[in-house]
Every structure is written in C-alpha cells, then in structure tokens.
Write an enzyme that holds these catalytic residues in place. Sequence first.
Site, mmCIF file in Angstrom:
data_model
loop_
_atom_site.group_PDB
_atom_site.id
_atom_site.type_symbol
_atom_site.label_atom_id
_atom_site.label_comp_id
_atom_site.label_asym_id
_atom_site.label_seq_id
_atom_site.Cartn_x
_atom_site.Cartn_y
_atom_site.Cartn_z
ATOM 1 N N LYS A 81 57.549 60.842 54.327
ATOM 2 C CA LYS A 81 58.098 59.501 53.412
ATOM 3 C C LYS A 81 57.364 59.377 52.307
ATOM 4 C CE LYS A 81 61.086 55.727 54.685
ATOM 5 N NZ LYS A 81 61.141 54.422 56.089
ATOM 6 N N SER A 156 66.198 53.713 56.818
ATOM 7 C CA SER A 156 65.399 53.940 55.513
ATOM 8 C C SER A 156 64.794 55.100 55.725
ATOM 9 C CB SER A 156 63.941 52.802 55.307
ATOM 10 O OG SER A 156 62.922 53.393 56.128
ATOM 11 N N SER A 180 64.564 52.120 62.252
ATOM 12 C CA SER A 180 64.968 53.431 60.571
ATOM 13 C C SER A 180 64.454 54.973 60.819
ATOM 14 C CB SER A 180 63.486 53.019 59.356
ATOM 15 O OG SER A 180 64.733 51.569 58.432
#
Lengths: 499, 524, 97
Positions: A81, A156, A180
């Site tokens: 990420k 996310s 997330s």
Amino acid sequence: MDSGIVRMSAADLAAGIAAGDLSAAEVTEAHLGRIEAVEDRVHSFLHVSAEQARRAAQAVDAQRAAGEPLGPLAGVPLALKDVFTTMDMPTTCGSAILDGWRPPYDATITRRLREAGVVLLGKTNMDEFAMGSSTENSAFGPSRNPWDLARVPGGSSGGSAAAVAGFEAPLGVGTDTGGSIRQPAAVCGLVGGKPTYGATSRYGLVAFASSLDTPGPLARTVLDAALLHEVMAGHDPRDSTSVDSPVPPVVAAARQADISGLTVGIVPELSGEGYQPGVLARFAEAVELLESLGAKLMEVSCPHFTYGLAAYYLIAPSECSSNLARFDAMRFGLRCGDDGTRSAEEVMSLTRESGFGAEVKRRIMLGTYALSSGYYDAYYGKAQQVRTLITRDFQAAFEQVDVLVSPTTPTTAFPIGERVDDPMAMYLADLCTIPANLSGNPALSVPCGLSPDDGLPVGLQIMAPVLADDRLYRVAAALEAALDRRRGYPLLDDAKGLA
Amino acid sequence: MTGTVSAASGPSAAVEKGAAVTGLVPFGDAVSRYDPVIGLETHVELGTATKMFCGCPAVFGGDPNTHVCPVCLGLPGSLPVANRVAIEYTIRIGLALNCQIASWCRFARKNYFYPDMPKNFQISQYDEPLCVDGWLDVTIDDPGAEGGSRAIRVGIERVHLEEDTGKSLHVGGTTGRIHGADYSLVDYNRAGIPLVEIVTKPVDGTGELAPAAARAYVTELRDLLRSLEVSDVRMEEGSLRCDVNTSLSPRGSGVWGTRTETKNVNSLRSVERAVRHEIERQAAVLDSGERVVLQTRHFHEDTGTTTAGRGKEEAQDYRYFPEPDLLPIAPSSQWVDAIRAGLPELPAARRARLMGEWAVSAREFMDIRNAGAVDAVAATVAAGASAAEARKWWLNELVRRANEAGADVADLPISPAAVARVAELVKAGTLSDKLARQVIDGVLAGEGTPDEVVAARGLAVVSDEGALLTAVDAAIAANPDVAEKVRGGKIAAAGALVGAVMKATRGQADATRVRELILDRLRA
Amino acid sequence: MPIAREDVAHLARLARLALADDELDHLAAQLDQIITAVARVQEVAADGIPPTSHSVPMQNVFRDDVTEPCLPAEAVLAAAPAAEQQRFRVPRILAEE
C-alpha cells in the site's frame, strides 16, 4: 507467462522457490506479466517497480544458489500500500499533495519485508491518506473490483486488495484504521487481517489516525495471510506504541484449523436492519458451519458497539486534522501559489486547498471542530469515553467466548460512484469493523461465500482478545477448509471481472 | 490572511485604541500608585546528548540541517520515542524546585501552524505536567531593608517537558527582522531539542522591587539549573529564554489588572528592563483611562522598550489533545527517590554553608555573588588561600580587570590556584601588594604561573637589609634638609625619603620596612 | 446547534484551507449533517467512565539517550520545494507566534 504461477498461493510459491522447482525471477516475471495484462482495467498500482523487483528476486535466487537459508516468504511478490515509506519508490498516499515524493527512509514494515526476501512489485492505490472505503478518494483515480469492474474494491486498501484478487500479486499489505483491510478483503473475496493494535509497526506508515492505524496482511488464503502476518509483526523500538511481546503463533494456528471446543460469540448489535439480506444469509450459514465443525455458539451482546461509528468519526478526524498539518508546502511535497508576494500562511492554505481531496478536507474540518475549545469535552472527550465502554464490552464478551463473529461489512461491493457524494452512506461500510479499531482487538475477514442476491463475495469477521491473534487464523482456516471442500475449487475462480 | 478570514472586530478595535497611548509614567510615580504583579515562563534547553524524540545530537549550532532525521523533520510516517534522560532531568528540576512529581502524566499536541515547527504541532504537556506546585526562594538587593536584601518565595506553578522549534533567518527587507522580509530560510537543527518550561505563580507584593525580583528569580533559577547539570543555561545562545508577564493593580484595590506577556527576553538585564518598561507603559495606559490589552509583546534590547505582537483575543485555538504516538509517563516512587538521592548540593544550601565558612555577612556575600565570583573564591579557598585573601584578590583586583575587559570574572585567564599562590607569596613577604598586581598582570598576559612571572620579571621584594640600608643612607645623604626636618620631629616628612628609596630599588622593597629603617637611622 | 458558514470559515482558517465560497456552503451543510450524527456519543451514560486515549495498556516507553546517524544533508533538502544556503526557503512569515 505461465498463468499457473500467478494462481499459486504464497505458501506454494515459497516452497517451490526453496526447493528449486521455481526461481524467484520467474515468479516475479509472471506477476509483472499479469500486471502488464490487467492493470489498465484494475488500476491496482500507483507505481510498479519492475527493475527493483527483478533485482530483489535475483538476490533471492543468488542466496539460494549460495546455500544460504531463505525466509518463509523469500522470493514471493507483494503489493505494498502506498502509505508506507520506501526509499526506492515514490510514496504518495493517493494524494496530489505528495505526488512524486521520495522519502529518504524505509518504513519498518518495508524494511522487514525486504529483509525477508519478499519481492516488492510496487505501491498500490488507496483512498487519499487512507480515508475512505472505496479507493474513489484516490487523487489518481479509483481501483476496480476484479469480481465486477464497475464496482469498488473497497478501501482504503483497495489497491492491494484488487491486486491480490486480480492475481497481480499473491500477497498485499494494507492498513486498517476503521476497517480498511477487512472491508476490501470482504468485498474482493480475500482474507484480510487487522492484528492487535501495536503488534505491527507504524514507523514509516504515513499516519491517518495514530491511535487506530494498524498494518496487516491481505491474501487469498488464510495460511498466506498468517505467513505474511508473522513476517510483518514484532516489536519495533521506533514505535512507542509497539507491543513488546512475542508474536502469537498465527502460522501454526492457520495450519491447525481445528475449532472443536471453541466458543464462538455472535454479536446481535452487528446485524439486522440495514444489512443486505444476502450478506446475512451467507453469514448465518457460515455460523452454522462453524457449529458443525465443533464450535459452541452463543449470542453475546456488546451494547456500546452501536456508538462505535459515531465515536470513530470524532476520534479519527481529530487525530487526522493534527497528523495532516505537516503537509504544508514548506519542507516537501506540493507548493502552490508561491509567487513571491504571498505569505507562508497563504501558500500553506492554497496548497492544502488544492492538494487535498474533498474527503480529506471534510475530515480535517470535522477534526478541527471536534478539538476546538468549547467543543472538546462534548465531542472528543465523549468519544474517548465510548472507547472505554467498547473496550469493556469486548472484555466482558471474552469472559464468555473465545472469539466473536459478525458480517465484515453490511453490503457487498457497491457500484463505483454510488456513494461518493453521500459521506454518511460511505461511512456505514465500516459499521462492523470499527469496534475492534477503537479497542485495539485483533480481527480478520475471511470469505464465507457469494451473496445469493448479486453473486459477489461476502466476508465473515472474526474478533479475538488482544494479543490472541492466533485464534483468528484458527477459526478462519477451519471455515476456509470447510467451504473449499464443499465448493470443490477456490472461491476466486468465480471472479469473472478480468476473465 | 486570506479571504476566508472573518475579522474579529471587537478585540482588534481595542488593540488600536490601547496602542494609541504611547507615553510612559516615570517608574517611581508608577509604583507609588500601582502594585506590579509579575510572572515568569522560562524555557530551558536540556543538555541531553540527543533530542527529545530522536537520536539526533542536541547541540547548539552546526551546519544548517545537518542534525536532523525523519523524526525531527516531521517527515510523514515518522514517530517520536521519548528520551529517558530528558524525563529524568525534568524530574530533577522539579525536585530541586520543591515540586510534586506526577505519578501519571501524558504528552499532548499543541496544534498551530508555523514554518519553523516541522509537524505544525508541538509535542508538549497541557493539563498533565510532569511537576507541579513548588517554590524557589530568591534574595533581592534592597538598600532600604535590614541587611540590604530581602528574601521572597516565588511559587512554581508547573514544570513541563516539550520540544524546541527550528530557527528562521529572515531575508530581504531593511531590518533583517521578520516584518518586511521577502522570505525566510529555515534550519531545523534546533527542532526537537528537549525544552523544559518552568512557570511561576503570580508574584505580587514586591512593589518597586518587581523588576529586581524578576531578575533575581531568573538568576537564582539559572544558578540552580547549572548546579543540577541539566543545561548549560547560556542565555546568549538561547538555551535559557524568558517570557515575562506583567500586570498592574491600583494600590490597595486588591484587583489584578490584565497582563501582558513579553516574549523572548534573553538576558538578566533585559528581564529587569522589560518589567520596568511594562510597569511604566501600563501605568500610562491606565492613567489615561484605557484598559491594558491582553497581548503578547516583544522586547527590544536596543531601546529597552516593548511593542505589541498579535492580540491574544484573536489568537490561536491550540486544540490540545493527548499525543497518540506516545504512551503515558508514570514515574515510580523508586525512580523519583533515586533521582532525589542524586541531587547535588543546591545553590541556596551552598551559599549558607559558604557564608559560614568564610565568616562573611549576607551583604558581603551578596557582593561576591553579584560579582559572579562565588565559584572562583570557593576554588581559591580550596587551593589554600584564606577566605579574606581570596575575596580581596577576586573582588578588589580581578573584578575590576574583568569589567575593563568586558568579560565575566570567571572567564579571566587566571586559575583560582594561581590566585591562591599569589596570596601565599604576599603572605610570606615575598611580594608586596603592588608587586602582586604585577604578577597578576603577567599571568593574565599569558606569561606563565605566578612563580614563573616572578622569576622572569625579577619581581621579588628586596629584603637584603644591607642593600636596603645602603639605599636609605644614600637617600638621607641626597636630601639633607628633609632628613633634618625628620630629626626635628616632622615624621610625616619621611615619606619623601621612602619614595626616594623605593625609586632607587625599582619598587621592589617593602615600603613599611624602608620607613622603619629611615626612622631608626634618623633617631640614632 | 447548526454549523454556520462563519464557523466553517473560522475552522478553515485554523486548518489552513483556503476554501472557495461554494465549498464553504457545501461543507457547512455536510459538517452539520455529520456532527448531528456523531453527537450520538453524548447519549451514552458515561459518568465516571475514564477516557481511553491509547488502546494498549502500556506506559513508560523510553529511548536511551544515545545518538544515531542523522540524514545526509542532500537527502534532507532533496524534496524541498525551495532551498537556499542549505536551508528550507519558505515564503515570508506574517505574524510572530
């Protein structure tokens, strides 16, 4: 490219590389090829670092050739990420304000992955500064769900989830502040774990809400997630909130996969009105399956969980309003409007106005409000008390049961664009996942089938006592094995978005 | 400020109005009608090896931006970890200031934007400081009081720990100051150095002595911090910085007025001048029927005056909240006891001890202290001189030379051991006072030890009686009329003969002995 | 208590966001909606309940006072929007704090 390689689990890839049946180089090439083939449709990555990945893979092959011992995930590719700092790749957090920023240091998670011989393929898309549940808040455009390209992959950590579900990488790393990791895992048909708060280092993780942010694994199998969890976790002296105790035996638990005699609690507050019927149906079946595998079921009320969403949307924005103050155009990142006449204050305000997206600005404003004098006690102070009450609910529940379960998210993947202008509707995606963030408890989402109403994946959330992360993997592995046996093939074979 | 800013009309109007009064009331007049109330906030940079929350060196200066890392630069993703020694030093300060040490406290974030603050929040402490509720006894010069001095007890509100900011260089414009500059250049070497803030309770009842009281407090605090070895307390380098709060209360009213906070008053003398100026200025504001505005003011060394900063009423809302990246501090009683056991002798106790040992009055001791010579005298006594000798040489001779050189007496290039040796040579009769001063000249000029200077300059007293008698006889023979006056009973006339002998011996004779020899000869 | 446009403007100034006029209106409405929803926390009977700021029950986590390498000077300024004399160049600073 051998499509067989990209469908292999991380455990099998690592075993193959260790045995010499596969080279790390060919595994990396296969995944780079897959990225090349599907990335224009999925948009999982913000940055692909093919050359560095090849070099890292070659280093693992050289290590093996020299007879040096390899780590349990050596040579396995991973999608990181874009919220973790990386010295050899940009770090943008999905924000225009950091476009092109190259940090001068590696996050602890980044360093641990490198040291384990994991091959970093690149940095994945995310909601800007991890604020969102769809990746639609990325400044660089949304990622798409490999099950249905018209739908969101969750967020996310949606880019990491889409990459793993789209076979661009066998493993992904995400961060979980309000759900997330778990929510994208659920809507992409993956396993996604949020370790106990403090079990995985936050050093080099660009902060959204410091007291909630938790790095964790995304994978297609429970064992893969456990293997990654074990590589990521462990005490870090650079993070004051890092837990200084041994990593729970998550890999052993994933291999054990036996839940006979375990008591499973069902939280009635995380169910009912507002939940998609198909989600509730699959959840109920999974719970029955757990019972058939030898678990004892019990309903356990956690009355304050219903206040979790409200408390979260005070605490997280408050912390974010302070954490994001450093993006001010003075030392790094974007600078707008510096024409030689404007003051620093004006340049800061103009840069932040144009560099941050709507959701980030909304949360900064909300947090600024909640912390301002005269409102602190009524909002932030109260939310911190709710946090105590939720923690007590967990503690009381775990006096009666070994784990708690709920749906991971009230609905399956929603269509891109459906909730972008309705923040409150978007926030509901985190309803079930938020309590574990507020209390710091570990939780994990594991697929429990496809919703009968739309054919999209449904996730079951397991929550465990603090530092008992191994229980998550034990229950998840048992459920996964039973569902795989019943189905006869891996769940993701049904994902047709990229077919 | 940009277009979205709504002007706060009330307070800014008041700022304008208050600023209109520019006169001063003479100090004596002001304190005859108003009682000053003062308060001090002192920031001390700790002398730890590393910064508060990272491993960068905590040292003054250095090439710009060379003592920085992701943490003290506030880079995204970085996290603070608290320095144990900084916490120990803060507790040490708290204990020396008679404070209670919190059994549990936290860091908090103080949120405001400023380019020299890398995270745009400062990690500080808010409602949970590490040390609270102490005091410091200070002595103020008071010519009107018995013994020439007055003791007051300054209450300490709190002692807390925070991090320092970077430093800005303002470029362009005409003044080199922040106002009118074209842009600024920021160096973050100082950012993150541990900073202790010591806040007094309001100090009232000092009347005309308020400026001296403020100075005496900062002096005492500086000596205390130095003895604790927690900071080098160099005001000129900014490792000790003061904000001075001043308000006036109409005599006898018992009602305290609105205070102003004068920032960054960075010398002992300036502390005194800043309070004095604010008393004179506020008295003029009150006399004209206006009200004093709650505001930050800036002290100007060159003029000794203060000017208004940003009005506090439209100032920042700091949005304090507990720092989530740091865990609570809960000093155990064992830890605190161990720190207490390690405290050195504190200045007040040491002064009481030295006063007794040296057999000096409070007034005399105050003179030594005001001269900055306490340590020098103590070291000279330790090197073998008597207290009287040590005082004599340091206060009469060396303080004068330090003043001439514009230096601190402690910084003169002469060691207490050398001063003790000079005193010893005088006591033994080897040197006269006059010769001793020449030896000191030589030592200060870098000519070596006192003995080396004596040898090199040939400065020993002429004590050979034969040589002296020859010189005496020669003087008498050369001045028969003077000799006759002395024989006739005009003893005072002998001075001319003594002078002639001293001239002949190039000052190396003992004048007292010369006089005795002359009188003996003329009486015979 | 509804959030007025002026309140939003004040918050925007505190947060250093140069919001456009239409954004102010839009955000005022949205913030009002969200704040009304999150105000639910005030319904909880929380008398005597201590606040939780950290979910890990740890304290006294300290670092030894030992120096570590600093960043190389060129790395410090590599990402600076503007630099001069080995320092970060920033626009003129308006008010002293």
